[in-house]
Design a protein around this motif. Structure first.
Motif, short mmCIF file in Angstrom:
data_model
loop_
_atom_site.label_atom_id
_atom_site.label_comp_id
_atom_site.label_asym_id
_atom_site.label_seq_id
_atom_site.Cartn_x
_atom_site.Cartn_y
_atom_site.Cartn_z
N GLN A 113 56.82 39.48 115.59
CA GLN A 113 56.33 40.71 114.98
C GLN A 113 54.80 40.68 114.87
OE1 GLN A 113 57.06 41.37 110.76
NE2 GLN A 113 57.43 43.54 111.14
N ASN A 114 54.27 39.55 114.44
CA ASN A 114 52.82 39.43 114.30
C ASN A 114 52.11 39.49 115.65
OD1 ASN A 114 53.00 39.28 111.53
ND2 ASN A 114 53.03 37.04 111.49
N ASP B 64 63.24 41.34 111.43
CA ASP B 64 64.46 40.57 111.15
C ASP B 64 64.74 39.46 112.16
OD1 ASP B 64 65.12 41.88 108.77
OD2 ASP B 64 66.00 43.56 109.89
N LEU B 65 63.85 39.24 113.11
CA LEU B 65 64.06 38.11 114.02
C LEU B 65 63.95 36.81 113.22
CD1 LEU B 65 61.92 39.14 117.14
CD2 LEU B 65 64.38 39.39 116.80
N SER B 66 64.61 35.79 113.69
CA SER B 66 64.62 34.53 112.94
C SER B 66 63.49 33.60 113.37
CB SER B 66 65.98 33.85 113.10
OG SER B 66 66.21 33.62 114.48
N ASP B 67 62.32 34.16 113.61
CA ASP B 67 61.19 33.32 114.04
C ASP B 67 60.04 33.34 113.04
OD1 ASP B 67 60.13 35.83 114.41
OD2 ASP B 67 59.53 35.51 116.49
#
Length: 187
Positions: free
Chosen positions: A107-108, A99-102
């Motif tokens: 996450q990857n 859910d981070l806005s990046d």
């Protein structure tokens, strides 16, 4: 709730659109815990365990859990992570970064790091297993050689014992013959 045929159709719609389908014919797609358990070959207890660990957060209607496509997608990742040996804490960390806005970049990156570490760990285990296999093969070869030597020695010992018995028997026979010959000569 969806049956298997409807669920398969929803998956096809999702892959065609490049995103996860959340509706079929205007109806929101949901799954029961039993449906997910059957689909993934899990027990309902395992799914509840993942929920207790904060990996899944189904909606509740009374005692009933309602799972949405997002929950199903998370369960896919949980099962895949477990299948490659990731700890639940690692899986939770990766899922928590979604859910981070990046655009999932963080996450990857975290996932790649954890995957590479797991690969390194598995390669080390494979090297250790290869060494253990080679050591066991050498030990088997040595023990088989020793066993063959022991069997050969045992056969020689038996043959020697048989020869000694045969000589004793021959000596006894000769003694008997000599004894009979002497008895005839004295008679």
């Amino acid at each position: 709730m969806m049956d298997n045929q409807t669920r398969g159709h929803a998956s096809n719609d999702a892959s065609e659109k490049g995103a996860e389908a959340t509706h079929i014919n205007g109806k929101l797609i949901t799954f029961s815990i039993t449906q997910l358990a059957e689909e993934f070959g899990l027990t309902t207890r395992a799914i509840r365990f993942y929920e207790d660990k904060g990996l899944l957060k189904p909606e509740r209607q009374g005692q009933t859990r309602i799972y949405y496509p997002r929950d199903r997608a998370r369960l896919i990742l949980i099962v895949r992570g477990k299948n490659v040996g990731l700890a639940l804490s690692e899986i939770k960390e990766i899922l928590g970064l979604y859910d981070l806005s990046d655009g999932c970049e963080t996450q990857n990156r975290v996932a790649i790091d954890k995957f590479r570490r797991r690969i390194d760990s598995l390669e080390k285990q494979r090297d250790e297993i290869d060494l253990q296999i080679e050591t066991l093969k050498q030990s088997c070869a040595n023990l088989e050689s020793q066993l063959a030597d022991q069997i050969a020695e045992s056969k020689l010992a038996e043959k020697g014992a048989d020869q000694r018995k045969s000589r004793k028997a021959m000596a006894a026979k000769m003694a008997r013959i000599n004894g009979e010959t002497a008895a005839h000569a004295n008679a």
